[in-house]
Design a protein around this motif. Sequence first.
Motif, PDB file in Angstrom:
ATOM      1  N   ILE A  33     -86.548  -6.119   7.264  1.00  0.00           N
ATOM      2  CA  ILE A  33     -86.459  -5.075   8.231  1.00  0.00           C
ATOM      3  C   ILE A  33     -87.271  -4.108   7.989  1.00  0.00           C
ATOM      4  N   ILE A  34     -87.568  -3.765   6.864  1.00  0.00           N
ATOM      5  CA  ILE A  34     -88.525  -2.790   6.365  1.00  0.00           C
ATOM      6  C   ILE A  34     -89.896  -3.149   6.935  1.00  0.00           C
ATOM      7  N   ASP A  35     -90.340  -4.561   6.760  1.00  0.00           N
ATOM      8  CA  ASP A  35     -91.584  -4.906   7.160  1.00  0.00           C
ATOM      9  C   ASP A  35     -91.862  -5.489   8.478  1.00  0.00           C
ATOM     10  N   ASP A  36     -90.671  -5.088   9.487  1.00  0.00           N
ATOM     11  CA  ASP A  36     -90.535  -5.798  10.623  1.00  0.00           C
ATOM     12  C   ASP A  36     -92.000  -5.448  11.523  1.00  0.00           C
ATOM     13  N   ALA A  83     -77.575  -5.016  12.658  1.00  0.00           N
ATOM     14  CA  ALA A  83     -77.143  -6.404  13.105  1.00  0.00           C
ATOM     15  C   ALA A  83     -78.201  -7.409  12.468  1.00  0.00           C
ATOM     16  N   ASP A  84     -79.352  -6.985  12.728  1.00  0.00           N
ATOM     17  CA  ASP A  84     -80.380  -7.908  12.028  1.00  0.00           C
ATOM     18  C   ASP A  84     -80.473  -8.040  10.676  1.00  0.00           C
ATOM     19  N   LEU A  85     -79.980  -6.924   9.951  1.00  0.00           N
ATOM     20  CA  LEU A  85     -79.827  -7.023   8.439  1.00  0.00           C
ATOM     21  C   LEU A  85     -78.689  -7.797   8.139  1.00  0.00           C
ATOM     22  N   ALA A  86     -77.399  -7.860   9.076  1.00  0.00           N
ATOM     23  CA  ALA A  86     -76.495  -8.626   8.699  1.00  0.00           C
ATOM     24  C   ALA A  86     -76.779 -10.134   8.955  1.00  0.00           C
ATOM     25  N   GLY A 144     -74.529   3.105   1.987  1.00  0.00           N
ATOM     26  CA  GLY A 144     -75.275   4.002   3.020  1.00  0.00           C
ATOM     27  C   GLY A 144     -76.281   3.462   4.129  1.00  0.00           C
ATOM     28  N   TYR A 145     -76.177   2.039   4.119  1.00  0.00           N
ATOM     29  CA  TYR A 145     -77.037   1.453   5.002  1.00  0.00           C
ATOM     30  C   TYR A 145     -76.975   1.998   6.697  1.00  0.00           C
ATOM     31  N   THR A 146     -75.443   2.401   6.849  1.00  0.00           N
ATOM     32  CA  THR A 146     -75.228   2.653   8.115  1.00  0.00           C
ATOM     33  C   THR A 146     -75.966   4.166   8.711  1.00  0.00           C
ATOM     34  N   GLU A 147     -76.388   4.889   7.618  1.00  0.00           N
ATOM     35  CA  GLU A 147     -76.925   6.382   7.866  1.00  0.00           C
ATOM     36  C   GLU A 147     -78.573   5.903   7.855  1.00  0.00           C
ATOM     37  N   LYS A 148     -78.913   4.963   7.182  1.00  0.00           N
ATOM     38  CA  LYS A 148     -80.263   4.628   7.047  1.00  0.00           C
ATOM     39  C   LYS A 148     -80.934   3.641   8.162  1.00  0.00           C
ATOM     40  N   TYR A 149     -80.196   3.141   9.062  1.00  0.00           N
ATOM     41  CA  TYR A 149     -80.672   2.017   9.828  1.00  0.00           C
ATOM     42  C   TYR A 149     -79.795   2.174  11.342  1.00  0.00           C
ATOM     43  N   SER A 150     -80.652   1.829  12.317  1.00  0.00           N
ATOM     44  CA  SER A 150     -80.021   1.742  13.767  1.00  0.00           C
ATOM     45  C   SER A 150     -78.963   0.807  13.742  1.00  0.00           C
ATOM     46  N   ALA A 151     -78.013   0.663  14.882  1.00  0.00           N
ATOM     47  CA  ALA A 151     -77.148  -0.351  14.977  1.00  0.00           C
ATOM     48  C   ALA A 151     -77.921  -1.756  15.175  1.00  0.00           C
TER      49      ALA A 151
END
Length: 125
Positions: free
Chosen positions: A82-85, A34-37, A23-30
């Motif tokens: 990402i969380i601590d961006d 992309a950064d996460l990947a 469910g990362y797609t609902e939790k994070y923006s596009a």
Amino acid sequence: MQISEDVHNYMEVLLGNLLSDLGYTEKYSAEQLADLACLALNQLRPIYIRHDIDFLAALAENKLVALKQQVATALEAAESMIIDDRRVDRDDELPTLYIDSRYLDEDPELEWYETPLLPTSKRLN
């Protein structure tokens, strides 16, 4: 042969499956996805293959489990970044330009730790 269509990194497949399953797609923006990947994939050794089915047929079950665990661990580490961006409101920031004038000279002096490739007497003028 077109390498972009015939060859792909199997770790991207595993990461994509994990991102959609959890469910990362609902939790994070596009942008964040992309950064996460990118962050997760940079931690993983790429495994380039042509056909998933052939690869999976030859792969031992314990190896597949290990690959999935590596992806999960990399994704967990990437998510913490990402969380601590620290780049909050990065669109508001202006780029900083830095010019080091010592490299503008035609023949800059060497630093104390640099050694010339050629002795001074053999250098071309």
